[in-house]
Design a protein around this motif. Structure first.
Motif, short mmCIF file in Angstrom:
data_model
loop_
_atom_site.label_atom_id
_atom_site.label_comp_id
_atom_site.label_asym_id
_atom_site.label_seq_id
_atom_site.Cartn_x
_atom_site.Cartn_y
_atom_site.Cartn_z
N LYS A 54 0.84 -1.21 0.00
CA LYS A 54 0.00 0.00 0.00
C LYS A 54 0.87 1.25 0.00
CE LYS A 54 -3.96 -2.07 2.30
NZ LYS A 54 -4.74 -2.14 3.54
N ASP A 57 2.28 1.79 -3.42
CA ASP A 57 1.25 2.31 -4.32
C ASP A 57 1.03 3.81 -4.09
OD1 ASP A 57 0.89 -0.20 -5.43
OD2 ASP A 57 -0.97 -0.62 -4.31
N LYS A 58 0.99 4.21 -2.82
CA LYS A 58 0.80 5.63 -2.50
C LYS A 58 1.98 6.45 -3.01
CE LYS A 58 -3.03 5.45 -0.10
NZ LYS A 58 -4.24 6.10 -0.50
N HIS A 60 3.98 5.70 -5.50
CA HIS A 60 3.88 5.72 -6.96
C HIS A 60 2.85 6.75 -7.43
CE1 HIS A 60 2.75 4.28 -11.00
NE2 HIS A 60 4.04 4.03 -11.08
N ASP A 61 1.70 6.77 -6.76
CA ASP A 61 0.65 7.73 -7.11
C ASP A 61 1.14 9.17 -6.90
OD1 ASP A 61 -1.03 5.64 -7.72
OD2 ASP A 61 -2.19 5.77 -5.86
N ALA A 62 1.85 9.40 -5.81
CA ALA A 62 2.37 10.74 -5.54
C ALA A 62 3.38 11.16 -6.60
CB ALA A 62 3.00 10.78 -4.15
N GLU A 64 3.47 10.14 -9.68
CA GLU A 64 2.73 10.40 -10.91
C GLU A 64 2.04 11.76 -10.88
OE1 GLU A 64 0.14 7.05 -11.46
OE2 GLU A 64 1.65 6.00 -12.66
N ARG A 65 1.49 12.12 -9.72
CA ARG A 65 0.85 13.43 -9.60
C ARG A 65 1.88 14.55 -9.78
NH1 ARG A 65 -2.11 10.90 -5.52
NH2 ARG A 65 -0.78 11.78 -3.91
N ASP A 70 -0.43 9.88 -15.75
CA ASP A 70 -1.55 9.10 -15.27
C ASP A 70 -1.16 7.63 -15.31
OD1 ASP A 70 -3.99 8.21 -14.45
OD2 ASP A 70 -5.07 8.80 -16.25
N ARG A 71 -1.67 6.83 -14.40
CA ARG A 71 -1.32 5.39 -14.35
C ARG A 71 -1.67 4.69 -15.65
NH1 ARG A 71 -2.20 2.31 -8.69
NH2 ARG A 71 0.01 2.31 -8.46
#
Length: 74
Positions: A54, A57-58, A60-62, A64-65, A70-71
């Motif tokens: 988790k 994933d967080k 990775h998302d950060a 990307e932002r 975008d994923r």
């Protein structure tokens, strides 16, 4: 977490439950306690890997932002 690791941790939990039941059935408190410990160890490992996944994933998302990706664009 890989499927192999997850299966291994679940097997450790099942082994622990079996030891605990055999220990309880035979009044072997040491074996029952060992089984409880094995089960808890397997659960802790599984939770640790889930938490790491988790967090990854967080992160990775950060990233990307921050880069505007975008994923779905991978």
């Amino acid at each position: 977490m890989g499927a192999f690791d997850k299966a291994k941790d679940q097997a450790e939990q099942m082994k622990g439950r079996a030891k605990e039941k055999v220990g309880d059935a035979t009044d072997n408190e040491s074996l029952a306690n060992e089984g409880r410990a094995d089960e808890l160890k397997g659960k802790a490992k599984e939770e640790w890997y889930d938490l790491k996944e988790k967090a990854g994933d967080k992160l990775h998302d950060a990233k990307e932002r921050m880069t505007g990706k975008d994923r779905d664009e991978r």
